[in-house]
Every structure is written in C-alpha cells, then in structure tokens.
Scaffold this active site. Structure first.
Site, PDB file in Angstrom:
ATOM      1  N   ASN A 146       3.880  -3.274   6.546  1.00  0.00           N
ATOM      2  CA  ASN A 146       2.789  -2.621   6.008  1.00  0.00           C
ATOM      3  C   ASN A 146       1.825  -1.814   6.751  1.00  0.00           C
ATOM      4  O   ASN A 146       1.363  -2.353   7.536  1.00  0.00           O
ATOM      5  CB  ASN A 146       2.128  -3.634   5.153  1.00  0.00           C
ATOM      6  CG  ASN A 146       0.817  -2.899   4.107  1.00  0.00           C
ATOM      7  OD1 ASN A 146       0.831  -1.557   4.147  1.00  0.00           O
ATOM      8  ND2 ASN A 146       0.205  -3.590   3.235  1.00  0.00           N
ATOM      9  N   GLU A 175       1.474  -8.522  -2.342  1.00  0.00           N
ATOM     10  CA  GLU A 175       2.473  -7.403  -2.353  1.00  0.00           C
ATOM     11  C   GLU A 175       3.379  -7.691  -1.391  1.00  0.00           C
ATOM     12  O   GLU A 175       4.597  -6.880  -1.775  1.00  0.00           O
ATOM     13  CB  GLU A 175       1.368  -6.264  -2.039  1.00  0.00           C
ATOM     14  CG  GLU A 175       0.186  -6.031  -2.735  1.00  0.00           C
ATOM     15  CD  GLU A 175      -0.712  -4.696  -2.496  1.00  0.00           C
ATOM     16  OE1 GLU A 175      -1.208  -4.736  -1.318  1.00  0.00           O
ATOM     17  OE2 GLU A 175      -0.839  -3.786  -3.433  1.00  0.00           O
ATOM     18  N   HIS A 199      -2.044   0.245  -6.663  1.00  0.00           N
ATOM     19  CA  HIS A 199      -1.993  -1.034  -6.749  1.00  0.00           C
ATOM     20  C   HIS A 199      -0.533  -1.608  -7.368  1.00  0.00           C
ATOM     21  O   HIS A 199      -0.649  -2.732  -8.027  1.00  0.00           O
ATOM     22  CB  HIS A 199      -3.065  -1.885  -7.386  1.00  0.00           C
ATOM     23  CG  HIS A 199      -4.413  -1.791  -6.861  1.00  0.00           C
ATOM     24  ND1 HIS A 199      -5.640  -1.679  -7.081  1.00  0.00           N
ATOM     25  CD2 HIS A 199      -4.361  -1.791  -5.370  1.00  0.00           C
ATOM     26  CE1 HIS A 199      -6.642  -1.539  -6.250  1.00  0.00           C
ATOM     27  NE2 HIS A 199      -6.008  -1.720  -5.019  1.00  0.00           N
ATOM     28  N   ARG A 243       6.138  -0.899   2.823  1.00  0.00           N
ATOM     29  CA  ARG A 243       5.254  -0.656   1.699  1.00  0.00           C
ATOM     30  C   ARG A 243       5.175   0.896   2.086  1.00  0.00           C
ATOM     31  O   ARG A 243       4.951   1.221   3.169  1.00  0.00           O
ATOM     32  CB  ARG A 243       3.987  -1.496   1.953  1.00  0.00           C
ATOM     33  CG  ARG A 243       2.896  -0.793   0.951  1.00  0.00           C
ATOM     34  CD  ARG A 243       1.528  -1.904   0.960  1.00  0.00           C
ATOM     35  NE  ARG A 243       0.894  -1.470  -0.175  1.00  0.00           N
ATOM     36  CZ  ARG A 243      -0.416  -0.609   0.101  1.00  0.00           C
ATOM     37  NH1 ARG A 243      -0.959  -0.511   1.332  1.00  0.00           N
ATOM     38  NH2 ARG A 243      -1.398  -0.486  -0.963  1.00  0.00           N
ATOM     39  N   ARG A 287     -15.579   3.104  -2.917  1.00  0.00           N
ATOM     40  CA  ARG A 287     -15.357   4.070  -3.670  1.00  0.00           C
ATOM     41  C   ARG A 287     -16.203   4.324  -4.890  1.00  0.00           C
ATOM     42  O   ARG A 287     -16.560   2.959  -5.479  1.00  0.00           O
ATOM     43  CB  ARG A 287     -13.920   4.232  -3.998  1.00  0.00           C
ATOM     44  CG  ARG A 287     -13.074   4.325  -2.691  1.00  0.00           C
ATOM     45  CD  ARG A 287     -11.560   4.349  -3.270  1.00  0.00           C
ATOM     46  NE  ARG A 287     -10.653   3.961  -2.193  1.00  0.00           N
ATOM     47  CZ  ARG A 287      -9.820   3.115  -2.534  1.00  0.00           C
ATOM     48  NH1 ARG A 287      -9.586   2.719  -3.764  1.00  0.00           N
ATOM     49  NH2 ARG A 287      -8.991   2.578  -1.305  1.00  0.00           N
TER      50      ARG A 287
END
Ligand code: ADP
Length: 354
Positions: A6, A338, A167, A79, A223
């Site tokens: 990743n 993940e 996601h 990923r 964010r």
C-alpha cells in the site's frame, strides 16, 4: 505468501499473507522523500529514502533478512486508490492495466503515481513475480447512473466529472466478513480520519457519500465534507487554487471546528468547541445515512468500521440516536482490513488462473 503493498503519499506499508489469508508480518517505511523509519515486525530502523522505489528496495532487503526472500512469494498485490471508470475489478498487472492506471492519474494525481511507482520498482526487482491490483473505487462501480451522475453538462461528465466513491476495499472486506450472514440492506460507515458511508444492498454498493474526490460527504478529521461549489469558487478566488485545496482537505473538518482532528482527544475534552465538533460529525453522518437508507428502501443493519467506528462507542451511540427514527436497527462493529481484502482479491485471481 502474498506481499500486499500500500503505497501512500509518503509511506509504503506492506503485509504478508498466506493463501488462507492469515497475516504473518507487517511493516512500513514512513516519511518517504526524507528521513523516516522502516518498521518490520520488531525491527525499527531510521532510514532516509528519496522515493518509493528506494523505500521498496529497503523493505525487500528487510523482508529477506526476516527470512522472506523473493522465492517465498507467489505474488504481490497492490492497493491502487483510483480505478476510474475502466478498472472496476481487481486485475492482474499487465502492460494494459499499467496503461489504464496511468490514464486515470488526473483523477488521483497524489496517489496513483505512488501505486504505479511501487509496481514498476517491484517489476524491475522481480520480473517474474506475478502482480495484482485492487482498486479503492471499484466496489462502487455498481452504483446506478442516477447516483453517480452530477447534473452538469454531458461534456464534463464524459471528461470524468462524476461520483466515484472511495473506501471501497474496506466495504468489500466488510461484505466478505459478514459472509452468508450479510444483511440484505446494510448501512456501512467507515469512520476514520477520512469518513464515508455506503448503502450496501445484497452485497453491492448502490450509493456512497464520497463523490468525485474523497472530499465530499461526511464531516471528517481534516476534510470539510460537503460544501457548496459556489462557496468553493469564492474561497478559491480569494485564496487561490492551491491554498483552497489545502484548506478544504487538510485544515477543515474537526480540525477547523475544534482545533484537533483526533476524535479520541475531542472525546476527552469538555469544552463547547469539542462538543460542537462531535455534534457536527454525528449529525452529518446521520444526515447522509438517511440518504443512503432511502437509496436502499429501508435498512436491516448498521455496521461501523475505521478507527472511530471501531473504537468510539459514544460516537456510534450518538449516530444511532439520530437514526432511531428508522426503528430499532441491529448494530455491528467490523475491524477495517483493506490489506486482507487486497490479498483476498489476489488469491481469487490466482485460483481463477489455475
Ligand atoms: P485513517 O483514516 O487515517 O486510517 P483511522 O481509521 O486510524 O484513520 O482512524 C483515526 C481516528 O480514529 C482518529 O480520529 C482517532 O482519534 C480515532 N480513534 C482511534 N481510537 C479511538 C478511541 N479509542 N476512541 C475514540 N477515537 C479513536
């Protein structure tokens, strides 16, 4: 063993899985582009790296020291943050797939180049090692056009201005985790530093709160979540594009409301600002949840994941209080993984090739 990679904006995380998806070892190189650390199991080194290629070389050497040389690997699996509209399923890395990942760089200019760099560096180091890729957007490819289309002219839509959602690997892992017990209409909330939710109907994403970028939807750590485009234009006219980008992505959300983006810290504070930031976070999670429930025509269960979703019971409770209008809904907590989903995707592709 499968090596899951990743490659983030300034980090490279790795995890080793066997074909039964048991994790054996994980590590990371951090602060790539300067002085950082290399961690692998108990090992902890200070390292300076110029780029992701150098970080990968150091990590491969550390893995070999730990007894995991190239010869023990059956595959590497990456990923990739953005697959655009073309990469909607996990794929074996071929020249065509590399070209496709390059073609969607404009959609994820900060992320896809690092993912590609890791792939190409590994290809150079181990030309015969099969590589696979899983895409963070792909799970949402099943959203209907009415959900993904912004009501703007077709030319802009065709140029890629549409909702994608993110996601996706976390949500795909959640579906795999439920297995045969998957509720038919599942409201899934991934609440970490980034936060989104997803309407999962019969195992497929039909709506999600993030859109063209991971900026939209819920109030997040740094964010803003949803903000009117006209407001963004006005801010941008005053501050310029780069400063506006930084403000909305790095200096908004909980950080703007309470000076801190760490939910654990906010929950331990007892001032009004922290309380308001927490209320804002939960209120907007619930507002967007209502939208997702409408998309599914009801809800059978809610599942929380991510650092906040897994650990912060007061946040889960507050959100569920808002959702009490939908009746008594069973609540699940699922550990985000993940990396395991990336390994699962690779194993499925390897088995299909046999
Ligand atoms: P990222 O999106 O960067 O992967 P994580 O999923 O690790 O982030 O989530 C980070 C968030 O989870 C932070 O806001 C952190 O404060 C919060 N968190 C972690 N543990 C707890 C806890 N025990 N209680 C409340 N919040 C927590």
């Amino acid at each position: 063993m499968i090596l899951v990679l990743n490659a983030g904006s300034s980090s490279l995380k790795v995890e080793m899985f066997d074909h039964d998806l048991t994790s054996h070892l994980s590590g990371a190189v951090t602060a790539i582009g300067g002085a950082g650390t290399l961690k692998l199991g108990d090992r902890h080194d200070e390292v300076t790296t110029a780029d992701h290629g150098e970080a990968l070389a150091l990590m491969l050497a550390a893995l070999a020291d730990a007894g995991i040389g190239m010869e023990t690997l059956t595959a590497a699996a990456h990923r990739v943050v953005h697959g655009g509209t073309i990469l909607t399923e996990p794929a074996r890395v071929t020249p065509q797939v590399i070209a496709a990942i390059k073609s969607v760089i404009p959609l994820a200019p900060l992320h896809n180049p690092n993912n590609l760099a890791a792939m190409l560096a590994l290809q150079a180091a181990a030309p015969h090692l099969p590589q696979y890729a899983s895409f963070g957007t792909a799970f949402h490819a099943t959203n209907p056009a009415v959900a993904t289309r912004y009501a703007i002219p077709q030319t802009q839509h065709d140029a890629g201005i549409r909702r994608y959602g993110f996601h996706g690997l976390s949500y795909a892992h959640m579906v795999a985790h439920f297995g045969a017990d998957l509720p038919p209409r599942l409201l899934a909330l991934h609440l970490g530093n980034g936060a989104s939710l997803c309407a999962i109907k019969d195992g497929k994403s039909i709506a999600t709160s993030m859109g063209y970028s991971p900026l939209s939807g819920l109030t997040m750590g740094t964010r803003s979540g949803d903000i009117d485009g006209a407001a963004v234009l006005r801010i941008s006219a005053a501050l310029g594009e780069d400063e506006t980008d930084r403000m909305l992505n790095k200096n908004s959300g909980l950080k703007a409301l309470a000076g801190d983006n760490d939910m654990r810290t906010l929950l331990n504070r007892d001032d009004d600002e922290a309380a308001f930031a927490i209320d804002h976070f939960c209120y907007w999670a619930a507002r967007h949840a209502g939208s997702a429930v409408v998309a599914m025509g009801g809800v059978d269960a809610v599942a929380f994941t991510g650092g906040i979703g897994e650990n912060a019971q007061p946040i889960r409770d507050k959100i569920m209080t808002h959702l009490a209008c939908f009746g008594d809904i069973p609540v699940h907590v699922v550990s985000a993984d993940e990396e395991k989903q990336i390994a699962r995707d690779a194993v499925a592709l390897i088995n299909a090739e046999r």
